[in-house]
Write a protein that holds these residues in place. Structure first.
Motif, PDB file in Angstrom:
ATOM      1  N   PHE A   7       0.872  -1.293   0.030  1.00  0.00           N
ATOM      2  CA  PHE A   7       0.022   0.043   0.082  1.00  0.00           C
ATOM      3  C   PHE A   7       0.889   1.195   0.141  1.00  0.00           C
ATOM      4  CE2 PHE A   7      -1.898   3.643   2.297  1.00  0.00           C
ATOM      5  CZ  PHE A   7      -3.315   3.641   1.542  1.00  0.00           C
ATOM      6  N   PHE A   8       1.976   1.302   0.841  1.00  0.00           N
ATOM      7  CA  PHE A   8       2.935   2.306   1.027  1.00  0.00           C
ATOM      8  C   PHE A   8       3.565   2.753  -0.447  1.00  0.00           C
ATOM      9  CE2 PHE A   8       2.991   1.112   5.432  1.00  0.00           C
ATOM     10  CZ  PHE A   8       1.774   1.944   5.873  1.00  0.00           C
ATOM     11  N   GLU A   9       3.903   1.688  -1.012  1.00  0.00           N
ATOM     12  CA  GLU A   9       4.740   1.820  -2.400  1.00  0.00           C
ATOM     13  C   GLU A   9       3.627   2.131  -3.558  1.00  0.00           C
ATOM     14  OE1 GLU A   9       6.019  -2.314  -2.971  1.00  0.00           O
ATOM     15  OE2 GLU A   9       7.271  -2.343  -1.276  1.00  0.00           O
ATOM     16  N   THR A  10       2.412   1.894  -3.528  1.00  0.00           N
ATOM     17  CA  THR A  10       1.747   2.302  -4.712  1.00  0.00           C
ATOM     18  C   THR A  10       0.740   3.482  -4.350  1.00  0.00           C
ATOM     19  OG1 THR A  10      -0.077   0.637  -3.854  1.00  0.00           O
ATOM     20  CG2 THR A  10       1.424  -0.336  -5.400  1.00  0.00           C
ATOM     21  N   ASN A  11       0.600   3.887  -3.095  1.00  0.00           N
ATOM     22  CA  ASN A  11      -0.279   4.928  -2.686  1.00  0.00           C
ATOM     23  C   ASN A  11       0.504   5.806  -2.089  1.00  0.00           C
ATOM     24  OD1 ASN A  11      -2.739   4.070  -3.918  1.00  0.00           O
ATOM     25  ND2 ASN A  11      -2.836   2.530  -2.273  1.00  0.00           N
ATOM     26  N   SER A  12      -0.040   7.153  -1.748  1.00  0.00           N
ATOM     27  CA  SER A  12       0.708   7.863  -0.757  1.00  0.00           C
ATOM     28  C   SER A  12       0.555   7.332   0.803  1.00  0.00           C
ATOM     29  CB  SER A  12       0.296   9.532  -0.946  1.00  0.00           C
ATOM     30  OG  SER A  12      -1.211   9.446  -0.329  1.00  0.00           O
ATOM     31  N   MET A  13       1.686   7.607   1.373  1.00  0.00           N
ATOM     32  CA  MET A  13       1.656   6.988   2.855  1.00  0.00           C
ATOM     33  C   MET A  13       0.486   7.482   3.631  1.00  0.00           C
ATOM     34  SD  MET A  13       5.053   6.353   5.094  1.00  0.00           S
ATOM     35  CE  MET A  13       5.899   5.852   3.837  1.00  0.00           C
ATOM     36  N   ASN A  14       0.116   6.599   4.468  1.00  0.00           N
ATOM     37  CA  ASN A  14      -1.095   7.213   5.333  1.00  0.00           C
ATOM     38  C   ASN A  14      -0.406   6.858   6.989  1.00  0.00           C
ATOM     39  OD1 ASN A  14      -3.202   6.267   7.308  1.00  0.00           O
ATOM     40  ND2 ASN A  14      -4.447   6.856   5.479  1.00  0.00           N
ATOM     41  N   LEU A  15      -0.526   7.868   7.406  1.00  0.00           N
ATOM     42  CA  LEU A  15      -0.040   7.613   8.976  1.00  0.00           C
ATOM     43  C   LEU A  15      -0.823   6.795   9.940  1.00  0.00           C
ATOM     44  CD1 LEU A  15       2.033   8.854  11.066  1.00  0.00           C
ATOM     45  CD2 LEU A  15       0.424  10.394  11.505  1.00  0.00           C
ATOM     46  N   THR A  29      10.647   2.051  10.010  1.00  0.00           N
ATOM     47  CA  THR A  29      11.936   2.497   9.257  1.00  0.00           C
ATOM     48  C   THR A  29      12.173   3.731   9.062  1.00  0.00           C
ATOM     49  OG1 THR A  29      10.873   2.679   6.940  1.00  0.00           O
ATOM     50  CG2 THR A  29      11.314   0.232   7.871  1.00  0.00           C
ATOM     51  N   SER A  30      13.574   4.043   8.972  1.00  0.00           N
ATOM     52  CA  SER A  30      14.136   5.163   8.976  1.00  0.00           C
ATOM     53  C   SER A  30      13.210   6.217   7.805  1.00  0.00           C
ATOM     54  CB  SER A  30      15.830   5.202   8.683  1.00  0.00           C
ATOM     55  OG  SER A  30      16.029   4.732   7.443  1.00  0.00           O
ATOM     56  N   ASP A  31      13.124   5.534   6.478  1.00  0.00           N
ATOM     57  CA  ASP A  31      12.401   6.092   5.612  1.00  0.00           C
ATOM     58  C   ASP A  31      10.855   6.436   5.822  1.00  0.00           C
ATOM     59  OD1 ASP A  31      14.536   5.672   3.629  1.00  0.00           O
ATOM     60  OD2 ASP A  31      13.401   3.906   2.742  1.00  0.00           O
ATOM     61  N   GLU A  32      10.322   5.671   6.976  1.00  0.00           N
ATOM     62  CA  GLU A  32       9.070   5.924   7.431  1.00  0.00           C
ATOM     63  C   GLU A  32       9.135   7.257   8.539  1.00  0.00           C
ATOM     64  OE1 GLU A  32       6.910   1.531   7.065  1.00  0.00           O
ATOM     65  OE2 GLU A  32       8.181   2.242   8.968  1.00  0.00           O
ATOM     66  N   MET A  33       9.822   7.318   9.208  1.00  0.00           N
ATOM     67  CA  MET A  33      10.472   8.351   9.921  1.00  0.00           C
ATOM     68  C   MET A  33      10.687   9.678   9.258  1.00  0.00           C
ATOM     69  SD  MET A  33      10.014   7.648  13.309  1.00  0.00           S
ATOM     70  CE  MET A  33      11.009   9.253  14.037  1.00  0.00           C
ATOM     71  N   ASN A  34      11.398   9.482   8.446  1.00  0.00           N
ATOM     72  CA  ASN A  34      11.530  10.743   7.288  1.00  0.00           C
ATOM     73  C   ASN A  34      10.361  11.151   6.769  1.00  0.00           C
ATOM     74  OD1 ASN A  34      14.403  10.601   7.791  1.00  0.00           O
ATOM     75  ND2 ASN A  34      15.061   9.410   6.047  1.00  0.00           N
ATOM     76  N   TRP A  35       9.658  10.543   6.248  1.00  0.00           N
ATOM     77  CA  TRP A  35       8.233  10.743   5.955  1.00  0.00           C
ATOM     78  C   TRP A  35       7.392  11.529   6.893  1.00  0.00           C
ATOM     79  CZ3 TRP A  35       3.130   9.737   6.965  1.00  0.00           C
ATOM     80  CH2 TRP A  35       2.190  10.219   6.051  1.00  0.00           C
ATOM     81  N   VAL A  36       7.469  10.685   8.098  1.00  0.00           N
ATOM     82  CA  VAL A  36       6.495  11.518   9.238  1.00  0.00           C
ATOM     83  C   VAL A  36       7.081  13.065   9.382  1.00  0.00           C
ATOM     84  CG1 VAL A  36       6.046  11.473  11.628  1.00  0.00           C
ATOM     85  CG2 VAL A  36       5.981   9.431  10.285  1.00  0.00           C
ATOM     86  N   THR A  37       8.425  13.022   9.366  1.00  0.00           N
ATOM     87  CA  THR A  37       8.881  14.406   9.911  1.00  0.00           C
ATOM     88  C   THR A  37       8.778  15.282   8.751  1.00  0.00           C
ATOM     89  OG1 THR A  37      11.145  13.760   9.229  1.00  0.00           O
ATOM     90  CG2 THR A  37      10.591  13.413  11.524  1.00  0.00           C
ATOM     91  N   SER A  38       8.907  14.876   7.447  1.00  0.00           N
ATOM     92  CA  SER A  38       8.856  15.912   6.503  1.00  0.00           C
ATOM     93  C   SER A  38       7.360  16.248   6.043  1.00  0.00           C
ATOM     94  CB  SER A  38       9.364  15.280   5.087  1.00  0.00           C
ATOM     95  OG  SER A  38       8.839  14.274   4.791  1.00  0.00           O
ATOM     96  N   ASN A  39       6.352  15.404   6.525  1.00  0.00           N
ATOM     97  CA  ASN A  39       4.969  15.691   6.225  1.00  0.00           C
ATOM     98  C   ASN A  39       4.218  16.109   7.521  1.00  0.00           C
ATOM     99  OD1 ASN A  39       4.655  14.787   3.211  1.00  0.00           O
ATOM    100  ND2 ASN A  39       5.491  13.177   4.076  1.00  0.00           N
ATOM    101  N   GLN A  40       4.958  16.442   8.574  1.00  0.00           N
ATOM    102  CA  GLN A  40       4.018  16.632   9.884  1.00  0.00           C
ATOM    103  C   GLN A  40       3.331  18.077   9.839  1.00  0.00           C
ATOM    104  OE1 GLN A  40       6.663  16.692  13.025  1.00  0.00           O
ATOM    105  NE2 GLN A  40       8.054  17.827  12.187  1.00  0.00           N
ATOM    106  N   SER A  41       3.788  18.925   8.656  1.00  0.00           N
ATOM    107  CA  SER A  41       3.159  20.381   8.661  1.00  0.00           C
ATOM    108  C   SER A  41       1.991  20.193   8.162  1.00  0.00           C
ATOM    109  CB  SER A  41       4.204  21.113   7.875  1.00  0.00           C
ATOM    110  OG  SER A  41       4.381  20.668   6.766  1.00  0.00           O
ATOM    111  N   HIS A  42       1.619  18.952   7.279  1.00  0.00           N
ATOM    112  CA  HIS A  42       0.296  18.842   6.533  1.00  0.00           C
ATOM    113  C   HIS A  42      -0.560  18.128   7.480  1.00  0.00           C
ATOM    114  CE1 HIS A  42       2.494  20.926   3.213  1.00  0.00           C
ATOM    115  NE2 HIS A  42       3.162  19.684   3.327  1.00  0.00           N
TER     116      HIS A  42
END
Length: 72
Positions: A7-15, A29-42
């Motif tokens: 799901f995460f590979e084919t769609n936008s990630m969902n918190l 994963t570190s990629d998931e952590m990076n996603w959380v931190t870079s998208n937290q403003s949204h």
């Protein structure tokens, strides 16, 4: 029951799904952590609360930063 990570590979990630996967496996994963931190403003208020809960679980050592090994 395991969540399908494709799901995460084919769609936008969902918190919410990321939170459930991390709690069920005990790993984020570190990629998931990076996603959380870079998208937290949204994030919505609910997503902000979920991200805080995820951080608290990390602080308590109940979730580890690492990698998941797929079981086929």
């Amino acid at each position: 029951m395991r969540l399908d990570l494709s799901f995460f590979e084919t769609n936008s990630m969902n918190l919410g799904l990321l939170f459930l996967e991390s709690v069920s496996t005990g790993v984020i994963t570190s990629d998931e952590m990076n996603w959380v931190t870079s998208n937290q403003s949204h994030f919505s208020r609910v997503e902000e609360a979920t991200a805080l809960k995820l951080g608290r679980l990390l602080d308590r050592g109940l979730i580890q930063i690492g990698c998941r090994i797929c079981q086929n």
